[in-house]
Design a protein around this motif. Structure first.
Motif, short mmCIF file in Angstrom:
data_model
loop_
_atom_site.label_atom_id
_atom_site.label_comp_id
_atom_site.label_asym_id
_atom_site.label_seq_id
_atom_site.Cartn_x
_atom_site.Cartn_y
_atom_site.Cartn_z
N ASP A 89 6.25 -6.30 -1.57
CA ASP A 89 5.98 -7.06 -2.78
C ASP A 89 4.50 -7.33 -2.97
O ASP A 89 4.06 -7.60 -4.09
CB ASP A 89 6.75 -8.38 -2.77
CG ASP A 89 8.24 -8.17 -3.00
OD1 ASP A 89 8.61 -7.18 -3.66
OD2 ASP A 89 9.03 -8.99 -2.50
N GLN A 154 10.32 -0.26 9.21
CA GLN A 154 10.72 -1.29 8.26
C GLN A 154 10.61 -2.64 8.95
O GLN A 154 11.57 -3.14 9.54
CB GLN A 154 12.16 -1.06 7.77
CG GLN A 154 12.57 -2.04 6.71
CD GLN A 154 13.98 -1.80 6.20
OE1 GLN A 154 14.63 -0.81 6.54
NE2 GLN A 154 14.46 -2.71 5.38
N GLU A 158 12.42 -5.98 2.87
CA GLU A 158 11.91 -5.27 1.69
C GLU A 158 10.56 -4.62 1.94
O GLU A 158 9.83 -4.33 0.99
CB GLU A 158 11.81 -6.24 0.50
CG GLU A 158 13.14 -6.86 0.10
CD GLU A 158 14.14 -5.82 -0.41
OE1 GLU A 158 13.74 -4.87 -1.10
OE2 GLU A 158 15.34 -5.98 -0.09
N THR A 159 10.22 -4.41 3.21
CA THR A 159 8.91 -3.86 3.55
C THR A 159 9.08 -2.60 4.39
O THR A 159 9.71 -2.63 5.44
CB THR A 159 8.07 -4.89 4.35
OG1 THR A 159 7.99 -6.10 3.58
CG2 THR A 159 6.68 -4.38 4.62
#
Length: 169
Positions: A89, A154, A158-159
């Motif tokens: 994000d 990972q 969400e990364t």
């Protein structure tokens, strides 16, 4: 601790769609990029690299090709690592995941790369003589031999990021 996401602390290099390449400064004039008179350009050779990293002869040295996908890439000297932005994000979020990623990475087989000194990371489509006039970063490396290993990691839900780590041999 270095806070990489401060403005100007990290320089990201982007590609127009192909691989990025780290070419020793001493042989930049020998990298023709997508130009050239041959049937297969230097850029074509870089695109043929299968996997996360590979080496290509350039002059009397080798260049390091960062393959797989054209992700935005930065070099973090404190970790001796190219970080490739897969998904996050924010830059802060991505860079905060680097220590965990380095600690948990399942590394691919390494290659050995000998460099005469600093290298320039840029889009492999550009000729070496034009590399500093486009999106690029100069990476200061001591002359010598390096083990280069790569991984996709990972570190958060969400990364996702890629790592290409250089270790002096």
């Amino acid at each position: 601790m270095v806070r990489y996401a401060e403005p100007g602390a990290v320089e990201w290099v982007e590609s127009g769609g192909g691989p990025l390449i780290a070419v020793p400064e001493t042989v930049l004039p020998f990298w023709a990029g997508a130009d050239g008179d041959e049937t297969a350009s230097d850029y074509d050779r870089a695109c043929e690299i299968d996997g996360f990293v590979g080496l290509l002869p350039v002059g009397d040295c080798a260049a390091l090709v960062l393959g797989d996908e054209p992700a935005s890439t930065a070099f973090l000297p404190d970790h001796g690592t190219f970080v490739r932005w897969g998904a996050a994000d924010s830059e802060d979020e991505l860079l905060a995941g680097v220590p965990t990623a380095l600690a948990t990475a399942a590394w691919e087989d390494e290659v050995h790369w000998t460099v005469p000194g600093p290298v320039v990371l840029f889009d492999a489509a550009w000729p070496g003589t034009d590399s500093t006039g486009t999106d690029h970063v100069r990476v200061v490396l001591d002359p010598g031999r390096y083990a280069v290993r790569a991984a996709q990691v990972q570190p958060g839900p969400e990364t996702w990021l890629g790592l290409v780590q250089l270790r002096r041999l």
